[in-house]
Design an enzyme around this catalytic site. Structure first.
Site, PDB file in Angstrom:
ATOM      1  N   MET A   1      51.202  57.470   8.268  1.00  0.00           N
ATOM      2  CA  MET A   1      50.445  57.573   6.913  1.00  0.00           C
ATOM      3  C   MET A   1      49.365  56.737   6.878  1.00  0.00           C
ATOM      4  O   MET A   1      49.628  55.530   6.371  1.00  0.00           O
ATOM      5  CB  MET A   1      51.483  57.790   5.732  1.00  0.00           C
ATOM      6  CG  MET A   1      51.068  57.642   4.353  1.00  0.00           C
ATOM      7  SD  MET A   1      52.010  57.774   3.138  1.00  0.00           S
ATOM      8  CE  MET A   1      53.265  56.523   3.360  1.00  0.00           C
ATOM      9  N   PRO A   2      47.968  57.011   6.734  1.00  0.00           N
ATOM     10  CA  PRO A   2      47.066  56.176   6.517  1.00  0.00           C
ATOM     11  C   PRO A   2      47.000  55.563   4.896  1.00  0.00           C
ATOM     12  O   PRO A   2      46.945  56.821   4.110  1.00  0.00           O
ATOM     13  CB  PRO A   2      45.547  56.922   7.121  1.00  0.00           C
ATOM     14  CG  PRO A   2      46.129  57.982   7.566  1.00  0.00           C
ATOM     15  CD  PRO A   2      47.469  58.258   7.293  1.00  0.00           C
ATOM     16  N   GLU A   3      46.802  54.558   4.678  1.00  0.00           N
ATOM     17  CA  GLU A   3      46.640  54.159   3.592  1.00  0.00           C
ATOM     18  C   GLU A   3      45.448  52.902   3.376  1.00  0.00           C
ATOM     19  O   GLU A   3      45.084  52.373   4.108  1.00  0.00           O
ATOM     20  CB  GLU A   3      47.888  53.147   2.973  1.00  0.00           C
ATOM     21  CG  GLU A   3      47.895  52.579   1.438  1.00  0.00           C
ATOM     22  CD  GLU A   3      49.193  52.202   1.035  1.00  0.00           C
ATOM     23  OE1 GLU A   3      49.208  51.791  -0.071  1.00  0.00           O
ATOM     24  OE2 GLU A   3      50.237  52.056   1.728  1.00  0.00           O
ATOM     25  N   GLN A  38      48.592  63.318   3.867  1.00  0.00           N
ATOM     26  CA  GLN A  38      49.133  62.062   4.351  1.00  0.00           C
ATOM     27  C   GLN A  38      48.418  60.889   3.878  1.00  0.00           C
ATOM     28  O   GLN A  38      48.975  59.729   4.022  1.00  0.00           O
ATOM     29  CB  GLN A  38      49.203  62.271   6.057  1.00  0.00           C
ATOM     30  CG  GLN A  38      49.812  63.285   6.267  1.00  0.00           C
ATOM     31  CD  GLN A  38      49.782  63.184   8.009  1.00  0.00           C
ATOM     32  OE1 GLN A  38      48.925  63.901   8.386  1.00  0.00           O
ATOM     33  NE2 GLN A  38      50.896  62.740   8.513  1.00  0.00           N
ATOM     34  N   VAL A  40      46.829  57.956   1.689  1.00  0.00           N
ATOM     35  CA  VAL A  40      47.207  57.420   0.429  1.00  0.00           C
ATOM     36  C   VAL A  40      46.159  56.589  -0.072  1.00  0.00           C
ATOM     37  O   VAL A  40      45.757  55.582   0.803  1.00  0.00           O
ATOM     38  CB  VAL A  40      48.756  56.572   0.546  1.00  0.00           C
ATOM     39  CG1 VAL A  40      48.889  55.866  -0.868  1.00  0.00           C
ATOM     40  CG2 VAL A  40      49.717  57.472   0.844  1.00  0.00           C
TER      41      VAL A  40
END
Length: 65
Positions: A1-3, A38, A40
């Site tokens: 999950m890229p943030e 996905q 954030v």
């Protein structure tokens, strides 16, 4: 999950912040090949009184402009 975390001085409108988050999400989806759900994004806003650049507060710098 890229943030992604964005730090910025406070004062932007809700529409400006939403636009930024939409554009960042699109870029992450394109380049990381993930679904938008996905991604954030956290926007951290700081008052001008709590920032300094070159040893001078951003509030003071803004007043000079």
């Amino acid at each position: 999950m890229p943030e992604v975390v964005v730090y910025a001085l406070e004062g932007r409108s809700v529409d400006q912040k939403r636009g930024l988050m939409k554009d960042i999400t699109s870029a992450v989806v394109k380049h990381f090949v993930v679904g938008a759900e996905q991604v954030v994004i956290t926007l951290v806003e700081t008052p001008k009184t709590d920032k300094a650049k070159g040893g001078r507060s951003e509030e003071h710098t803004s007043l000079q402009s």
